[in-house]
Design a protein around this motif. Structure first.
Motif, PDB file in Angstrom:
ATOM      1  N   LYS A 140       0.867  -1.074   0.138  1.00 41.33           N
ATOM      2  CA  LYS A 140      -0.050  -0.056  -0.037  1.00 41.33           C
ATOM      3  C   LYS A 140       0.805   1.201   0.089  1.00 41.33           C
ATOM      4  CE  LYS A 140      -4.163  -2.151   2.213  1.00 41.33           C
ATOM      5  NZ  LYS A 140      -5.154  -1.597   0.868  1.00 41.33           N
ATOM      6  N   LEU A 142       2.717   2.499   2.413  1.00 41.78           N
ATOM      7  CA  LEU A 142       2.834   3.520   3.497  1.00 41.78           C
ATOM      8  C   LEU A 142       4.206   2.770   4.353  1.00 41.78           C
ATOM      9  CD1 LEU A 142      -0.960   2.632   4.987  1.00 41.78           C
ATOM     10  CD2 LEU A 142       0.047   4.603   3.758  1.00 41.78           C
ATOM     11  N   GLN A 163       4.085   8.972   1.478  1.00 41.77           N
ATOM     12  CA  GLN A 163       2.447   8.613   1.148  1.00 41.77           C
ATOM     13  C   GLN A 163       2.105   8.444   2.624  1.00 41.77           C
ATOM     14  OE1 GLN A 163       1.577   5.682  -1.590  1.00 41.77           O
ATOM     15  NE2 GLN A 163      -0.186   5.295  -1.003  1.00 41.77           N
ATOM     16  N   PHE A 164       2.602   7.911   3.634  1.00 40.51           N
ATOM     17  CA  PHE A 164       2.160   7.708   4.942  1.00 40.51           C
ATOM     18  C   PHE A 164       1.667   8.979   5.566  1.00 40.51           C
ATOM     19  CE2 PHE A 164       3.330   8.184   9.394  1.00 40.51           C
ATOM     20  CZ  PHE A 164       2.428   7.429  10.233  1.00 40.51           C
ATOM     21  N   GLU A 166       1.183  11.796   3.826  1.00 42.42           N
ATOM     22  CA  GLU A 166       0.065  12.347   3.168  1.00 42.42           C
ATOM     23  C   GLU A 166      -1.404  11.763   3.413  1.00 42.42           C
ATOM     24  OE1 GLU A 166       1.218  11.622  -0.965  1.00 42.42           O
ATOM     25  OE2 GLU A 166       2.800  13.292  -1.050  1.00 42.42           O
ATOM     26  N   TYR A 167      -1.081  10.465   3.883  1.00 41.35           N
ATOM     27  CA  TYR A 167      -2.452   9.520   3.981  1.00 41.35           C
ATOM     28  C   TYR A 167      -2.903  10.061   5.288  1.00 41.35           C
ATOM     29  CZ  TYR A 167      -5.078   5.371   3.466  1.00 41.35           C
ATOM     30  OH  TYR A 167      -6.092   4.278   3.029  1.00 41.35           O
ATOM     31  N   ARG A 198      -9.603   7.275   9.044  1.00 40.76           N
ATOM     32  CA  ARG A 198      -8.237   8.039   8.250  1.00 40.76           C
ATOM     33  C   ARG A 198      -7.641   6.863   7.503  1.00 40.76           C
ATOM     34  NH1 ARG A 198      -5.425  12.556  11.534  1.00 40.76           N
ATOM     35  NH2 ARG A 198      -4.595  13.229   9.490  1.00 40.76           N
ATOM     36  N   LEU A 199      -7.782   5.763   7.791  1.00 38.70           N
ATOM     37  CA  LEU A 199      -7.032   4.703   7.058  1.00 38.70           C
ATOM     38  C   LEU A 199      -8.067   3.844   6.141  1.00 38.70           C
ATOM     39  CD1 LEU A 199      -4.397   2.979   9.430  1.00 38.70           C
ATOM     40  CD2 LEU A 199      -4.197   4.043   7.121  1.00 38.70           C
TER      41      LEU A 199
END
Length: 217
Positions: A140, A142, A163-164, A166-167, A198-199
């Protein structure tokens, strides 16, 4: 059949050694094992381990197995076949696989707060195997490999990705919430639910976690 200039053990013993080696390589995961490490566990000669690995690779290839034994920098590990890649991509893109399990979420939290960290340390904190969760997080985007630790086998170090951040809408890791809001699941129910949302996962995913832990036992 395969022949060796130095055959040790009876056919039954050699078959048992191969079975054990297969299990050891599976348990070692992406870090793999050196022939010397396998030899020490089986208490046989390192050259004999190499011969057994050679026989296993040839046999698996002839049988059309879905796994193969590869050697990278004198380390042996189990991998899938490259020609099957498209099928694994379909599996990863499957809607039923799109959400993170609670096990993966807890693993992600540990990596985020303790990075860089090796898999053994993650498993020591969680108390269960984490290879499957780490694989999911890497797929993914992350989590990523950020280097190798010093010591025997130079295990892989894991850390979070851009990306983590940003996520979770973070500018940097300094903006991570207090660690208690992540790990004290029962005492911080609201924060826990917000983190799941959020995930993009459902709060109640205990069966998935139990499934992973059953695989690791």
């Amino acid at each position: 059949m395969w022949q060796s200039s130095r055959m040790e053990g009876s056919p039954l013993e050699r078959q048992q050694w191969k079975s054990i080696i297969e299990g050891l390589l599976f348990a070692a995961g992406e870090e793999g094992l050196k022939p010397k490490e396998i030899a020490e566990i089986l208490q046989i000669d390192t050259r004999e381990v190499r011969q057994l690995l050679k026989e296993m690779r040839q046999q698996w290839n002839e049988e059309g197995r879905g796994l193969q034994i590869v050697e990278v920098a004198q380390v042996f590990q189990l991998t899938t076949l490259s020609e099957h890649r498209s099928y694994f991509e379909k599996l990863a893109e499957s809607p039923s696989r799109s959400q993170l399990s609670r096990a993966a979420l807890e693993t992600l939290s540990i990596i985020a707060y303790r990075q860089p960290i090796i898999r053994v340390d993650i498993e020591e904190i969680r108390g269960v195997k984490c290879e499957r969760a780490i694989y999911q997080l890497k797929r993914k985007g992350l989590v990523k490999e950020v280097g190798r630790a010093e010591g025997v086998g130079r295990p892989i170090l894991y850390g979070t990705t851009r990306q983590f951040l940003e996520y979770f809408g973070l500018k940097s890791l300094d903006e991570l919430p207090p660690v208690d809001s992540i790990f004290h699941w029962t005492e911080w129910e609201q924060e826990r639910e917000e983190l799941y949302q959020r995930l993009g996962v459902e709060p109640q995913q205990a069966p998935e976690e139990l499934e992973e832990e059953s695989h690791s036992s």
